[in-house]
Write a protein that holds these residues in place. Structure first.
Motif, short mmCIF file in Angstrom:
data_model
loop_
_atom_site.label_atom_id
_atom_site.label_comp_id
_atom_site.label_asym_id
_atom_site.label_seq_id
_atom_site.Cartn_x
_atom_site.Cartn_y
_atom_site.Cartn_z
N PHE A 1 -11.78 -2.26 1.53
CA PHE A 1 -10.59 -1.72 0.85
C PHE A 1 -9.34 -1.96 1.67
N VAL A 2 -9.48 -2.03 3.00
CA VAL A 2 -8.32 -2.30 3.85
C VAL A 2 -7.75 -3.69 3.53
N ILE A 3 -8.63 -4.66 3.35
CA ILE A 3 -8.20 -6.02 3.05
C ILE A 3 -7.51 -6.07 1.69
N VAL A 4 -8.09 -5.39 0.71
CA VAL A 4 -7.53 -5.41 -0.65
C VAL A 4 -6.11 -4.86 -0.66
N ILE A 5 -5.88 -3.76 0.05
CA ILE A 5 -4.57 -3.13 0.05
C ILE A 5 -3.56 -3.94 0.86
N VAL A 6 -3.98 -4.47 2.00
CA VAL A 6 -3.06 -5.14 2.92
C VAL A 6 -2.70 -6.55 2.46
N PHE A 7 -3.60 -7.23 1.75
CA PHE A 7 -3.38 -8.64 1.44
C PHE A 7 -2.07 -8.93 0.70
N PRO A 8 -1.70 -8.19 -0.37
CA PRO A 8 -0.43 -8.51 -1.03
C PRO A 8 0.76 -8.44 -0.10
N SER A 9 0.77 -7.47 0.82
CA SER A 9 1.89 -7.35 1.75
C SER A 9 1.87 -8.47 2.78
N LEU A 10 0.69 -8.91 3.19
CA LEU A 10 0.61 -10.05 4.10
C LEU A 10 1.11 -11.31 3.42
N ALA A 11 0.85 -11.43 2.11
CA ALA A 11 1.30 -12.61 1.37
C ALA A 11 2.81 -12.61 1.19
N SER A 12 3.38 -11.43 0.90
CA SER A 12 4.82 -11.37 0.67
C SER A 12 5.62 -11.40 1.97
N ALA A 13 4.95 -11.11 3.10
CA ALA A 13 5.62 -11.16 4.41
C ALA A 13 4.73 -11.92 5.39
N PRO A 14 4.54 -13.24 5.18
CA PRO A 14 3.67 -14.01 6.07
C PRO A 14 4.18 -14.00 7.50
N GLY A 15 3.24 -13.93 8.43
CA GLY A 15 3.63 -13.90 9.83
C GLY A 15 3.82 -12.51 10.39
N ASP A 16 3.55 -11.47 9.60
CA ASP A 16 3.68 -10.09 10.07
C ASP A 16 2.47 -9.75 10.93
N THR A 17 2.51 -10.16 12.20
CA THR A 17 1.36 -9.97 13.08
C THR A 17 1.13 -8.51 13.43
N GLN A 18 2.18 -7.69 13.41
CA GLN A 18 2.00 -6.27 13.71
C GLN A 18 1.14 -5.60 12.64
N ARG A 19 1.40 -5.93 11.38
CA ARG A 19 0.60 -5.35 10.29
C ARG A 19 -0.83 -5.85 10.37
N LEU A 20 -1.01 -7.12 10.73
CA LEU A 20 -2.36 -7.66 10.87
C LEU A 20 -3.10 -6.97 12.00
N ARG A 21 -2.43 -6.73 13.12
CA ARG A 21 -3.08 -6.06 14.24
C ARG A 21 -3.52 -4.65 13.86
N ARG A 22 -2.68 -3.94 13.11
CA ARG A 22 -3.06 -2.58 12.68
C ARG A 22 -4.29 -2.63 11.78
N ALA A 23 -4.32 -3.60 10.89
CA ALA A 23 -5.47 -3.72 9.99
C ALA A 23 -6.74 -4.06 10.76
N ILE A 24 -6.63 -4.95 11.75
CA ILE A 24 -7.79 -5.31 12.57
C ILE A 24 -8.32 -4.08 13.31
N LYS A 25 -7.40 -3.28 13.85
CA LYS A 25 -7.81 -2.07 14.56
C LYS A 25 -8.55 -1.11 13.63
N ALA A 26 -8.06 -0.99 12.40
CA ALA A 26 -8.71 -0.09 11.44
C ALA A 26 -10.13 -0.56 11.10
N VAL A 27 -10.27 -1.86 10.85
CA VAL A 27 -11.58 -2.41 10.52
C VAL A 27 -12.52 -2.31 11.72
N ALA A 28 -12.00 -2.61 12.92
CA ALA A 28 -12.83 -2.53 14.12
C ALA A 28 -13.29 -1.10 14.39
N ALA A 29 -12.41 -0.13 14.15
CA ALA A 29 -12.77 1.27 14.37
C ALA A 29 -13.92 1.69 13.46
#
Length: 423
Positions: free
Chosen positions: A274-302
């Motif tokens: 569900f993290v991927i589903v919610i985050v993906f549209p925002s990653l697409a509309s703001a490509p290169g947002d590494t901070q948002r990607l890092r937060r998502a990775i931390k959530a999935v890893a946790a």
């Protein structure tokens, strides 16, 4: 003493954060129901079928997951296009997505039917009917993918959650019901095929009235889908290659044990989806947002760490739920390895979707290289009888976890460099 901040003066990020949490909750609940119901089907299968037949069901499920990449490619393409679309014409864009989905579904169904004899030969499937049912099941899933893309890109989270829920409910009710009535490989595949028709029927109802898509738009959608599908194909092949490697390189009993362990791995893979589903549209509309990607990775890893710790603390309960202590007691001491492998692939899946959002062209190549390395290592160690039986099961799952973590690190590093270069 009063606060200097009134309700009207709350930080501007509060509303978006609350909106994100609400959206995440709705989608998480829908996907949780889907995964629990699908997991319920797998549990029915592992209890109702002998290990050899359950291994065959798992192998065919692996084919469905690999073939389902077309559905996911359509979903990612549709979500990205609609999320980045501005101005009028969204209804026509949605209609073009649905038309592209119908074309892709028909083509994939025919393709799978043609390959049926190869499936039977390579995977040692005893029922030709069961293998034939892979085709129409994939067709339904592909059609659903285009519908999910429209709903996800438009951020229609409640409708999206409803379709996700219908995926699991359809598989549990029809697939599980078929196994309870007649526990055979053919019954399992027939029930899954019927259940797979439920989500696209619901999606068609929710998206009724979409019109205006032109043939040119359909072609554009299909062209863009090819890149995303290729990247996702590489991911899902490597994420399911271990099941096929176990089926081909281990003896039937050991491959059955491995198939039972994969239940744990898949639960850990799908849990944070569900993290991927919610985050993906925002990653697409703001490509290169590494901070948002890092937060998502931390959530999935946790979530992954929680899964691994859970299997370490209560391995007996995990084995009892997976297939029963009588059949699969040997899995207990190393069930955590399957949780680690599934969690590692969950992180890799998130990074792969980030690569699609950034239109990174080299991600698929890197994953294919990783797959070749994994297959060669398995062929040398398992095929050369360096590790056999339960030891072979342990070695294979450890290799898959290592491969997923290495690929995640390499892809994330590449995305960071790309974002820095484009800054």
């Amino acid at each position: 003493m009063t606060s200097d901040t009134t309700p009207e003066q709350q930080p501007p990020t509060a509303a978006p954060q609350l909106g994100f949490l609400r959206s995440a909750t709705v989608v998480a609940v829908g996907m949780a129901i889907m995964n629990v119901a699908a997991y319920g089907f797998t549990l029915i299968a592992v209890h109702r079928l002998v290990p050899e037949q359950f291994g065959a069901v798992t192998a065919l499920l692996g084919l469905l997951l690999i073939g389902n990449v077309a559905s996911l490619g359509l979903q990612a393409s549709g979500a990205r296009r609609i999320a980045t679309h501005t101005g009028p014409g969204e209804a026509a864009l949605a209609d073009s997505m649905l038309r592209a989905g119908r074309r892709a579904a028909a083509g994939l169904t025919v393709f799978a039917l043609v390959l049926t004899p190869l499936f039977v030969f390579l995977l040692h499937i005893d029922s030709i009917v069961a293998a034939l049912l892979v085709g129409p099941t994939l067709g339904c899933l592909t059609l659903m993918g285009s519908q999910l893309g429209v709903l996800q890109g438009g951020q229609h989270w409640t409708e999206l959650a409803a379709v996700y829920t219908s995926v699991g409910v359809g598989r549990l009710v029809f697939g599980g019901g078929a196994l309870l009535i007649h526990p055979t490989l053919t019954s399992a595949m027939l029930g899954m095929a019927i259940g797979a028709a439920v989500p696209p029927l619901l999606g068609a109802f929710l998206l009724r009235g979409s019109t205006g898509g032109s043939p040119e738009q359909v072609k554009e959608v299909l062209r863009e889908t090819i890149h995303g599908t290729h990247t996702l194909l590489a991911f899902f092949v490597i994420a399911n290659a271990d099941v096929l490697l176990a089926r081909g390189l281990l003896d039937k009993q050991s491959s059955g044990y491995y198939a039972a362990g994969v239940i744990v791995a898949k639960a850990c893979l799908f849990l944070p989806q569900f993290v991927i589903v919610i985050v993906f549209p925002s990653l697409a509309s703001a490509p290169g947002d590494t901070q948002r990607l890092r937060r998502a990775i931390k959530a999935v890893a946790a979530l992954g760490v929680c899964c691994v710790l859970g299997t370490l603390v209560v391995p007996d309960i995990v084995v009892a739920v997976v297939g029963g202590k009588e059949k699969y007691a040997a899995l207990g001491p190393f069930a955590w390895l399957f949780a680690l492998a599934g969690s590692s692939y969950a992180v890799l899946q998130l990074v792969v979707y980030a690569a699609i959002a950034q239109q990174e062209k080299r991600a698929a190549l890197l994953i294919w290289i990783g797959l070749i390395g994994l297959a060669l290592a398995a062929a040398i160690i398992l095929g050369g009888d360096v590790a056999t039986g339960i030891n072979g099961v342990k070695v294979l799952v450890a290799m898959t976890a290592t491969c997923a973590l290495a690929l995640s690190a390499a892809l994330a590093s590449g995305l960071h460099r790309q974002a820095a270069d484009n800054a």
